[in-house]
Design a protein around this motif. Sequence first.
Motif, short mmCIF file in Angstrom:
data_model
loop_
_atom_site.label_atom_id
_atom_site.label_comp_id
_atom_site.label_asym_id
_atom_site.label_seq_id
_atom_site.Cartn_x
_atom_site.Cartn_y
_atom_site.Cartn_z
N VAL A 2 0.84 -1.19 0.00
CA VAL A 2 0.00 0.00 0.00
C VAL A 2 0.88 1.24 0.00
O VAL A 2 1.76 1.39 0.84
N VAL A 3 0.66 2.13 -0.97
CA VAL A 3 1.41 3.39 -1.06
C VAL A 3 0.63 4.51 -0.38
O VAL A 3 1.18 5.31 0.35
N CYS A 4 -0.67 4.53 -0.63
CA CYS A 4 -1.55 5.55 -0.06
C CYS A 4 -2.43 4.91 0.99
O CYS A 4 -3.38 4.19 0.67
N GLU A 5 -2.08 5.15 2.25
CA GLU A 5 -2.83 4.53 3.35
C GLU A 5 -4.25 5.08 3.44
O GLU A 5 -5.18 4.35 3.79
N VAL A 37 -6.25 12.98 0.15
CA VAL A 37 -6.65 13.12 1.56
C VAL A 37 -5.55 13.85 2.35
O VAL A 37 -5.66 15.04 2.60
N CYS A 38 -4.46 13.17 2.69
CA CYS A 38 -3.40 13.85 3.46
C CYS A 38 -2.21 14.26 2.61
O CYS A 38 -1.44 15.13 2.98
N GLY A 39 -2.03 13.57 1.48
CA GLY A 39 -0.96 13.94 0.56
C GLY A 39 0.42 13.40 0.88
O GLY A 39 1.36 13.61 0.12
N LYS A 40 0.58 12.65 1.97
CA LYS A 40 1.92 12.21 2.34
C LYS A 40 2.46 11.09 1.44
O LYS A 40 3.63 10.74 1.52
N CYS A 41 1.60 10.54 0.60
CA CYS A 41 2.02 9.48 -0.31
C CYS A 41 2.69 10.03 -1.57
O CYS A 41 3.14 9.27 -2.42
#
Length: 56
Positions: A2-5, A37-41
Amino acid sequence: TVVCECLGITDKDLEEAYKNGARTWEDLQQATKIGTVCGKCKGKSLELLHEFSHIY
Ligand code: FES
């Protein structure tokens, strides 16, 4: 993997998007909604784009 949690998007999903023509972060977002959503991915996604560019 999974890259984008937030959205459960995997490296395979991104690979599929790449094969379908996605070449930028914006392309990946249009194809999968990743990072909305959060963008950290984003960082990991850009690394994967680079890897795909060597494979395909
Ligand atoms: Fe991708 Fe949060 S991990 S938007």
